[in-house]
Scaffold this motif. Structure first.
Motif, PDB file in Angstrom:
ATOM      1  N   CYS A   3      -3.468 -12.175  -0.860  1.00  0.00           N
ATOM      2  CA  CYS A   3      -2.752 -12.242  -2.350  1.00  0.00           C
ATOM      3  C   CYS A   3      -3.952 -11.365  -2.972  1.00  0.00           C
ATOM      4  O   CYS A   3      -3.338 -10.714  -3.927  1.00  0.00           O
ATOM      5  N   LEU A   4      -4.992 -11.269  -3.011  1.00  0.00           N
ATOM      6  CA  LEU A   4      -6.134 -10.402  -3.690  1.00  0.00           C
ATOM      7  C   LEU A   4      -5.848  -9.047  -3.379  1.00  0.00           C
ATOM      8  O   LEU A   4      -5.702  -8.217  -4.184  1.00  0.00           O
ATOM      9  N   ILE A   5      -5.693  -8.622  -2.288  1.00  0.00           N
ATOM     10  CA  ILE A   5      -5.428  -7.315  -1.656  1.00  0.00           C
ATOM     11  C   ILE A   5      -4.124  -6.768  -2.509  1.00  0.00           C
ATOM     12  O   ILE A   5      -4.121  -5.938  -2.849  1.00  0.00           O
ATOM     13  N   ILE A   6      -3.024  -7.412  -2.315  1.00  0.00           N
ATOM     14  CA  ILE A   6      -1.688  -7.166  -2.557  1.00  0.00           C
ATOM     15  C   ILE A   6      -2.010  -6.855  -4.279  1.00  0.00           C
ATOM     16  O   ILE A   6      -1.282  -5.847  -4.665  1.00  0.00           O
ATOM     17  N   SER A   7      -2.397  -7.951  -5.066  1.00  0.00           N
ATOM     18  CA  SER A   7      -2.402  -7.482  -6.621  1.00  0.00           C
ATOM     19  C   SER A   7      -3.416  -6.377  -6.820  1.00  0.00           C
ATOM     20  O   SER A   7      -3.045  -5.524  -7.863  1.00  0.00           O
ATOM     21  N   THR A   8      -4.561  -6.295  -6.278  1.00  0.00           N
ATOM     22  CA  THR A   8      -5.418  -5.175  -6.535  1.00  0.00           C
ATOM     23  C   THR A   8      -4.732  -3.779  -6.278  1.00  0.00           C
ATOM     24  O   THR A   8      -5.128  -2.737  -6.720  1.00  0.00           O
ATOM     25  N   THR A   9      -4.046  -3.766  -5.080  1.00  0.00           N
ATOM     26  CA  THR A   9      -3.240  -2.675  -4.612  1.00  0.00           C
ATOM     27  C   THR A   9      -2.386  -2.003  -5.629  1.00  0.00           C
ATOM     28  O   THR A   9      -2.127  -0.674  -5.685  1.00  0.00           O
ATOM     29  N   PHE A  10      -1.875  -2.924  -6.661  1.00  0.00           N
ATOM     30  CA  PHE A  10      -1.031  -2.432  -7.609  1.00  0.00           C
ATOM     31  C   PHE A  10      -1.715  -2.153  -8.824  1.00  0.00           C
ATOM     32  O   PHE A  10      -1.280  -1.318  -9.498  1.00  0.00           O
ATOM     33  N   LEU A  11      -2.712  -2.984  -9.089  1.00  0.00           N
ATOM     34  CA  LEU A  11      -3.295  -2.892 -10.299  1.00  0.00           C
ATOM     35  C   LEU A  11      -4.570  -1.807 -10.493  1.00  0.00           C
ATOM     36  O   LEU A  11      -4.456  -1.100 -11.566  1.00  0.00           O
ATOM     37  N   LEU A  12      -5.162  -1.459  -9.403  1.00  0.00           N
ATOM     38  CA  LEU A  12      -6.152  -0.495  -9.678  1.00  0.00           C
ATOM     39  C   LEU A  12      -5.678   0.894  -9.745  1.00  0.00           C
ATOM     40  O   LEU A  12      -6.389   1.469 -10.562  1.00  0.00           O
ATOM     41  N   LEU A  15       0.958  -1.241  -0.014  1.00  0.00           N
ATOM     42  CA  LEU A  15      -0.001   0.027  -0.075  1.00  0.00           C
ATOM     43  C   LEU A  15       0.885   1.279  -0.184  1.00  0.00           C
ATOM     44  O   LEU A  15       0.727   2.289  -0.664  1.00  0.00           O
ATOM     45  N   ASN A  16       1.771   1.217   1.029  1.00  0.00           N
ATOM     46  CA  ASN A  16       2.903   2.523   0.973  1.00  0.00           C
ATOM     47  C   ASN A  16       3.679   2.738  -0.249  1.00  0.00           C
ATOM     48  O   ASN A  16       3.719   3.864  -0.982  1.00  0.00           O
ATOM     49  N   ALA A  17       4.085   1.438  -0.839  1.00  0.00           N
ATOM     50  CA  ALA A  17       4.668   1.679  -2.099  1.00  0.00           C
ATOM     51  C   ALA A  17       3.879   2.116  -3.243  1.00  0.00           C
ATOM     52  O   ALA A  17       4.416   2.910  -4.185  1.00  0.00           O
ATOM     53  N   SER A  18       2.611   1.411  -3.309  1.00  0.00           N
ATOM     54  CA  SER A  18       1.917   1.952  -4.475  1.00  0.00           C
ATOM     55  C   SER A  18       1.364   3.369  -4.395  1.00  0.00           C
ATOM     56  O   SER A  18       1.308   3.988  -5.199  1.00  0.00           O
ATOM     57  N   LEU A  73      -3.451   1.941 -11.628  1.00  0.00           N
ATOM     58  CA  LEU A  73      -3.088   1.868 -12.835  1.00  0.00           C
ATOM     59  C   LEU A  73      -4.349   2.422 -13.844  1.00  0.00           C
ATOM     60  O   LEU A  73      -4.112   3.136 -14.868  1.00  0.00           O
ATOM     61  N   GLY A  74      -5.591   2.111 -13.367  1.00  0.00           N
ATOM     62  CA  GLY A  74      -6.633   2.518 -13.968  1.00  0.00           C
ATOM     63  C   GLY A  74      -7.464   3.640 -13.397  1.00  0.00           C
ATOM     64  O   GLY A  74      -8.025   4.460 -14.331  1.00  0.00           O
ATOM     65  N   ILE A  75      -7.424   3.806 -11.878  1.00  0.00           N
ATOM     66  CA  ILE A  75      -8.244   4.843 -11.541  1.00  0.00           C
ATOM     67  C   ILE A  75      -7.646   5.747 -10.868  1.00  0.00           C
ATOM     68  O   ILE A  75      -8.128   6.639 -10.035  1.00  0.00           O
ATOM     69  N   GLY A  76      -6.116   5.758 -10.908  1.00  0.00           N
ATOM     70  CA  GLY A  76      -5.380   6.672 -10.049  1.00  0.00           C
ATOM     71  C   GLY A  76      -5.231   6.198  -8.749  1.00  0.00           C
ATOM     72  O   GLY A  76      -5.381   5.058  -8.170  1.00  0.00           O
ATOM     73  N   VAL A  77      -4.835   7.287  -7.798  1.00  0.00           N
ATOM     74  CA  VAL A  77      -4.145   6.858  -6.267  1.00  0.00           C
ATOM     75  C   VAL A  77      -5.377   6.272  -5.540  1.00  0.00           C
ATOM     76  O   VAL A  77      -4.856   5.751  -4.668  1.00  0.00           O
ATOM     77  N   MET A  78      -6.473   6.612  -5.511  1.00  0.00           N
ATOM     78  CA  MET A  78      -7.602   6.015  -4.851  1.00  0.00           C
ATOM     79  C   MET A  78      -7.870   4.538  -5.001  1.00  0.00           C
ATOM     80  O   MET A  78      -8.421   3.996  -4.168  1.00  0.00           O
ATOM     81  N   GLY A  79      -7.233   4.188  -6.233  1.00  0.00           N
ATOM     82  CA  GLY A  79      -7.537   2.870  -6.454  1.00  0.00           C
ATOM     83  C   GLY A  79      -6.606   1.942  -5.445  1.00  0.00           C
ATOM     84  O   GLY A  79      -7.174   0.815  -4.943  1.00  0.00           O
ATOM     85  N   CYS A  80      -5.858   2.780  -4.686  1.00  0.00           N
ATOM     86  CA  CYS A  80      -5.146   1.970  -3.617  1.00  0.00           C
ATOM     87  C   CYS A  80      -5.993   1.693  -2.416  1.00  0.00           C
ATOM     88  O   CYS A  80      -5.821   0.577  -1.795  1.00  0.00           O
ATOM     89  N   PHE A  81      -6.996   2.541  -2.154  1.00  0.00           N
ATOM     90  CA  PHE A  81      -8.057   2.357  -1.226  1.00  0.00           C
ATOM     91  C   PHE A  81      -9.110   1.369  -1.520  1.00  0.00           C
ATOM     92  O   PHE A  81      -9.625   0.663  -0.784  1.00  0.00           O
ATOM     93  N   TYR A  82      -9.310   1.374  -2.773  1.00  0.00           N
ATOM     94  CA  TYR A  82     -10.816   0.268  -3.278  1.00  0.00           C
ATOM     95  C   TYR A  82     -10.156  -0.748  -3.242  1.00  0.00           C
ATOM     96  O   TYR A  82     -10.931  -1.704  -3.169  1.00  0.00           O
ATOM     97  N   ALA A  83      -8.845  -1.074  -3.405  1.00  0.00           N
ATOM     98  CA  ALA A  83      -8.224  -2.383  -3.415  1.00  0.00           C
ATOM     99  C   ALA A  83      -8.747  -3.301  -2.116  1.00  0.00           C
ATOM    100  O   ALA A  83      -9.083  -4.726  -2.189  1.00  0.00           O
ATOM    101  N   GLU A  84      -8.732  -2.732  -0.924  1.00  0.00           N
ATOM    102  CA  GLU A  84      -9.126  -3.483   0.410  1.00  0.00           C
ATOM    103  C   GLU A  84     -10.503  -3.810   0.287  1.00  0.00           C
ATOM    104  O   GLU A  84     -10.935  -4.829   0.615  1.00  0.00           O
ATOM    105  N   MET A  85     -11.315  -2.845  -0.128  1.00  0.00           N
ATOM    106  CA  MET A  85     -12.936  -3.123  -0.145  1.00  0.00           C
ATOM    107  C   MET A  85     -13.396  -4.195  -1.268  1.00  0.00           C
ATOM    108  O   MET A  85     -14.106  -5.116  -0.788  1.00  0.00           O
TER     109      MET A  85
END
Length: 457
Positions: free
Chosen positions: A398-407, A257-260, A409-421
């Motif tokens: 694993c799902l949280i980690i992958s979506t934290t980096f992928l989201l 999360l911090n890196a992303s 790329l598509g929706i900007g910095v707030m994607g880091c927070f959507y990954a958890e939900m």
């Protein structure tokens, strides 16, 4: 105080007596970090940067805590099962070996972490601006980390014997000490971040001493020495694998999360690291009491599994899940009312506050499904099915980690927070399906192997 009769007291009464103190204990445990961050965020001139630095250190403190769960949550169900089966000699052996393993780990792991502190902090997302504060806090914290690991781990052996109130007091003592000492060391002595760390270490020592006294003088199974068995220690660690993975991978999730955030936010990296620190602090106010419900009631599941009271066990698990769902639903509703006042505790910066309100809302949309995730995973652990529990835990992380980096790329910095939900919702559905398939098979096999007392409520 009289301990709970896990095999005979009324089921609802037993669940509440176990869950409520465990919830409060976990809530109080969260206050360790939140109180530190609250005062640090209000330090004149350096507050916001220092808060981001201490937030970066959270993955390390989480990783250290996970080792206490490796032994404590690994050994506690085994001890409870043997108490249910009236095998006190074996229960004594489990506590002796658990104590030895925890003592060794509580010394070795902080020492290793101390030797690689700065590289770890940088890997976990520290910036050039906040590294000095992250290092200052963690250096002192690591010196007292053995007390924190021992206190949390030994507390599990207290709770699993039906002494839920004593388990809560362990957390309460530490939190009260920390709350009293934090402003004294930070502001009166002007030690700033170092003062917060010193207060935390003293508080953890107080908790450790209390657990030691309880396990020496007040529980049915008390700390004893001898009968050491490496195979038994190995079994304890295998049992504790799932809770260890849950907490240890929280560190990896925080790193990612911090890196992303640093990559997606660019020049606003420090701002979003502060947002992340406040958001995860708020989320822990909900998830840690939820963990109290699911893990605090494990002793009920393990004891009755060992006592061959399967019907009582299944009835209890349904009530535990219902309690968790009600708690998460109420928390979801309250989150929209208390998020803004909570943020004001940490910062008065309107820009940071507005982003944090949005990120908290995003996190909370996945909280109700987490009731199923937590309850089913901890039930599998209590039934001595660590591989099944670990599968469910690892899938979510694993799902949280992958979506934290992928989201992002598509929706900007707030994607880091959507990954958890998004990950919380999907993983909870998968875990529920898995549990519905596996749990009846576990109970059927137990019925075949232990045909007596099945209908004993």
């Amino acid at each position: 105080m009289k301990s709970i009769d896990l095999g005979n007291d009324k089921i609802n009464k037993t669940i509440f007596k176990l869950a409520i103190p465990a919830m409060l204990g976990q809530l109080v445990n969260v206050l360790y970090g939140i109180v530190d961050r609250m005062y640090i965020g209000n330090i004149s001139e350096i507050g916001d940067i220092a808060l981001g630095g201490v937030g970066v250190s959270v993955p390390i403190t989480t990783l250290l805590t996970s080792f206490s769960y490796l032994i404590g949550v690994g050994g506690a169900p085994l001890l409870a099962m043997n108490l249910g089966a009236k095998r006190e000699k074996e229960a004594n052996k489990i506590l002796a070996n658990g104590f030895l393993a925890m003592l060794v780990i509580s010394i070795i792991i902080p020492l290793i972490t101390l030797c690689a502190l700065d590289p770890l902090l940088l890997a976990f997302g520290a910036t050039n601006e906040n590294l000095i504060y992250a290092h200052e806090y963690m250096f002192i914290y690591l010196l007292g980390a053995p007390f924190a690991i021992m206190a949390l781990g030994l507390n599990q052996f207290i709770i699993c014997q039906g002494n839920s109130m004593s388990g809560m007091k362990t957390m309460l003592i530490g939190a009260i000490v920390n709350i009293i000492l934090d402003p004294i060391f930070i502001f009166t002595f002007k030690l700033n971040v170092a003062g917060a760390a010193i207060a935390t270490v003293i508080a953890q020592f107080a908790s450790f001493m209390y657990t030691l006294i309880v396990l020496i003088r007040k529980t049915q199974i008390r700390i004893n020495f001898g009968n050491y068995d490496l195979k038994l220690i190995g079994r304890i660690m295998i049992m504790g694998l799932s809770p260890f993975i849950i907490l240890a991978t929280d560190s990896i999730v925080n790193i990612c999360l911090n890196a992303s955030l640093k990559q997606a936010a660019g020049l606003d990296a420090n701002t979003y690291l502060t947002v992340s620190t406040i958001t995860t602090s708020f989320f822990q106010l909900i998830t840690m009491p939820l963990l109290g419900i699911s893990s605090g009631t494990q002793s009920f599941i393990s004891f009755n599994y060992g006592a061959n009271k399967n019907e009582r066990l299944m009835h209890g698990e349904r009530n535990i899940l219902l309690f968790a769902i009600i708690f998460c639903t109420i928390s979801f509703g309250l989150s929209f009312l208390i998020a803004k006042p909570f943020i004001k505790i940490f910062t008065n910066d309107e820009y940071i506050s507005n982003i944090t309100i949005e990120s908290i809302k995003i996190f909370m949309y996945g909280i109700i499904p987490l009731a199923f995730q937590y309850c089913f995973v901890d039930c599998l652990t209590a039934l001595a099915k660590p591989k099944a529990a670990a599968f469910c835990s690892l899938f979510r992380k694993c799902l949280i980690i992958s979506t934290t980096f992928l989201l992002p790329l598509g929706i900007g910095v707030m994607g880091c927070f959507y990954a958890e939900m998004i990950s919380d919702i999907i993983s909870s559905i998968v875990t529920t399906i898995f549990f519905v398939i596996v749990f009846p098979k576990i109970m059927h096999r137990h019925l075949l192997l232990n045909p007596i007392f099945i209908n004993n409520k």
